[in-house]
Design an enzyme around this catalytic site. Sequence first.
Site, PDB file in Angstrom:
ATOM      1  CD  GLU A   1     -10.169  29.740 -37.400  1.00  0.00           C
ATOM      2  OE1 GLU A   1     -10.079  29.084 -36.331  1.00  0.00           O
ATOM      3  OE2 GLU A   1     -10.978  29.468 -38.303  1.00  0.00           O
TER       4      GLU A   1
ATOM      5  CE1 TYR B   1     -11.920  24.575 -37.906  1.00  0.00           C
ATOM      6  CE2 TYR B   1     -10.962  25.640 -35.976  1.00  0.00           C
ATOM      7  CZ  TYR B   1     -11.508  25.718 -37.237  1.00  0.00           C
ATOM      8  OH  TYR B   1     -11.645  26.946 -37.837  1.00  0.00           O
TER       9      TYR B   1
END
Length: 402
Positions: free
Chosen positions: A137, A95
Amino acid sequence: MLSPEVRALVKATAPVLKEHGEALTRHFYTRMLGGNPELRQLFNQGHQQSGQQQQALAAAVAAYAEHIDDPSVLLQVVERIAHKHVSLGVRAEHYAIVGKHLLASIREVLGEAATDELIDAWAAAYGQLADLLIGRERALYAAAASRDGGWTGWRAFKVVRKTPESAEITSFYLAPADGGATPDYLPGQYVSVRVYVPELGLMQPRQYSLSEAPGMPGQLRISVKREAGSPAGMVSGTLHNRINEGDVLDVSPPQGDFTLDAEDGRPVVLLSGGVGLTPMVSMLNHLTARDDGRQIRFVHACREAGVHAMKEHINALAAKRPNVRKAVFYERVGADDRRGVDYDYEGRVDLHAIRDEVILPDADYYLCGPLPFMQAQRRALADLGVAEHRIHAEVFGTGGVA
């Protein structure tokens, strides 16, 4: 929590993102994959070359900006993305890379309009979204690892059986190469499969629905359509042409939020187009194994007899169980095709014509197939009075599975 000022700045960019979103996302992918070539193995290069991936990301970024005041509107989308990320092995550290290149791309594409204040606002907004996805996640990874027979990341599976189902679809029966167990999963879920594609010089992942009901001891089954052309068919072509019994594939744990709710006993109508039948067969097999007597309808569309997969299996279930009825549509009927055996109706699926069969009180409707098919069936169900919350859909394509 984003401040009102940050939300206002981000929301104000929504019209610009709708207009220039694809230019932004094309620049973003070029920038990120150029600087981090190892990530090319995470992304579907077919969708990269066709532009589908860029279009999907542009729509997602614009939607996030538009709904920044109430991101809960996008929770279903976030859930779907999180499942796919886990199947691909996306990790928290990815990310930071995405954020770096997304913010730089906004500045470079928007030019003078991308003030420092706007970039700071988007940095905060992206951080909020990243935290949401990372948290979800993390939970999905933990759940996948904690199941009996579960794992995270890639696991080696041997192809123990390869069976043609039609001229286009072949089933692959996969068993863990380590001889271990396979986990339970929900009907409708998928796995990612990763293969080496010589034409690209890359490992490439694709998502394939599990096409058998949960509970097949020590095995998983996927049924893969051979996609025409390149780049669309690079992975499916590799599987069909180069992968044989005894070969080993990398496989992810089962994921996906398009799943059957079988606990409430309501009637179920399964609507599929083409290879969209694969999760439906998993659902149908699960329901018939439960044998709880509920009404089940299986509606399927295909072009012609040669591409009609799993016909004998569906026919046998419908013949054996009075609560299961099928309606198969062929766009092109051949001289040897038998109505009531090979197919039931000629032409494209027409739910209005079979409304007495498929419009059942309190039924749940599950749809899977190409986007035009899905749009047509959604409209038809709405016209026939089916409530939106009773319709559950999976689109095969970018953001979906195949």
